[in-house]
Motif scaffolding. Sequence first.
Motif, short mmCIF file in Angstrom:
data_model
loop_
_atom_site.label_atom_id
_atom_site.label_comp_id
_atom_site.label_asym_id
_atom_site.label_seq_id
_atom_site.Cartn_x
_atom_site.Cartn_y
_atom_site.Cartn_z
N MET A 89 8.92 -120.87 22.89
CA MET A 89 8.97 -120.48 21.48
C MET A 89 8.15 -119.22 21.26
O MET A 89 7.06 -119.06 21.82
CB MET A 89 8.43 -121.61 20.60
N LYS A 90 8.64 -118.31 20.43
CA LYS A 90 7.91 -117.10 20.11
C LYS A 90 6.67 -117.45 19.31
O LYS A 90 6.67 -118.35 18.47
CB LYS A 90 8.80 -116.15 19.32
N GLU A 91 5.58 -116.69 19.55
CA GLU A 91 4.32 -116.98 18.88
C GLU A 91 4.44 -116.88 17.36
O GLU A 91 3.86 -117.69 16.63
CB GLU A 91 3.24 -116.02 19.38
N LEU A 92 5.20 -115.91 16.88
CA LEU A 92 5.35 -115.75 15.44
C LEU A 92 6.10 -116.93 14.82
O LEU A 92 5.78 -117.37 13.71
CB LEU A 92 6.07 -114.44 15.12
N ASP A 93 7.09 -117.45 15.55
CA ASP A 93 7.83 -118.61 15.04
C ASP A 93 6.91 -119.83 14.95
O ASP A 93 6.96 -120.58 13.97
CB ASP A 93 9.02 -118.92 15.96
N PHE A 94 6.09 -120.02 15.99
CA PHE A 94 5.17 -121.16 15.96
C PHE A 94 4.13 -120.99 14.85
O PHE A 94 3.81 -121.95 14.14
CB PHE A 94 4.45 -121.31 17.29
N ALA A 95 3.62 -119.77 14.68
CA ALA A 95 2.64 -119.52 13.62
C ALA A 95 3.22 -119.85 12.25
O ALA A 95 2.54 -120.43 11.39
CB ALA A 95 2.17 -118.06 13.66
N ALA A 96 4.49 -119.51 12.05
CA ALA A 96 5.15 -119.79 10.78
C ALA A 96 5.27 -121.30 10.56
O ALA A 96 5.05 -121.80 9.44
CB ALA A 96 6.53 -119.14 10.74
N LEU A 97 5.61 -122.04 11.62
CA LEU A 97 5.73 -123.50 11.49
C LEU A 97 4.38 -124.14 11.22
O LEU A 97 4.27 -125.08 10.42
CB LEU A 97 6.34 -124.08 12.76
N LEU A 98 3.33 -123.63 11.88
CA LEU A 98 2.00 -124.19 11.67
C LEU A 98 1.53 -123.92 10.24
O LEU A 98 0.92 -124.79 9.61
CB LEU A 98 1.02 -123.60 12.68
N CYS A 99 1.83 -122.74 9.73
CA CYS A 99 1.49 -122.42 8.34
C CYS A 99 2.25 -123.33 7.37
O CYS A 99 1.69 -123.79 6.36
CB CYS A 99 1.82 -120.96 8.03
N SER A 100 3.50 -123.62 7.70
CA SER A 100 4.29 -124.53 6.86
C SER A 100 3.67 -125.92 6.87
O SER A 100 3.62 -126.60 5.84
CB SER A 100 5.73 -124.60 7.36
N ARG A 101 3.18 -126.35 8.03
CA ARG A 101 2.53 -127.66 8.13
C ARG A 101 1.27 -127.69 7.28
O ARG A 101 1.01 -128.66 6.55
CB ARG A 101 2.20 -127.95 9.60
#
Length: 208
Positions: A1-13
Amino acid sequence: MKELDFAALLCSRLCHDLISPVGAISNGIEILSDEEDEMMRAEVMKLLELSAGQTSNRLKFYRLAFGAAGGIGAHVPIRDAKNAATSLFEGTPINLDWNSEIGEMDKSTLKVLLNMILVASESLIRGGDMAVNITKTGESIITEVSVRADRVIFQDKAREMICGNTETLDGDPKIAPAYLASSVARELGSKIEHIEHNENSFTLKFST
């Protein structure tokens, strides 16, 4: 997974977990601005105090679990992690028992532990018991998070993710902590093990 995609999901969490208590604070302040009944104002103040406490406790936990607390290469006192976890479950039906043979832990290992705690806690849908045990054998540190309850539901995708058997989040912010725990464990040259005792109890184990 791309780091930016994971960062976005973590922010959503993060937003998902914080929106409820923050929204309650906003609603409470709005009610106070119009309410003149003293008994009602007292009840609203209790709600504000509770919601503010929940917000603060979650932020303290997430700072250690998700953030860069302590700086590069830092060690974090175990008591900080214990206090953060204890506060996180304050007022919930989850009973936490914490035992540690060490006084501090490097922040990467601590990040794995706290995310293991978060992931395991979400299987206790109606509350239950959680035990955190940190032991030292030679140069190795073994961390175990065990849960037990009358009803335990550990989602397959969360289990597969935290054990490193998949890296596909499928855009699901809920299992972002499992991805983070697995990724950091892999960087440390290890992986998280799931040990099922019975349908009402399991342990997540991690060694470095």
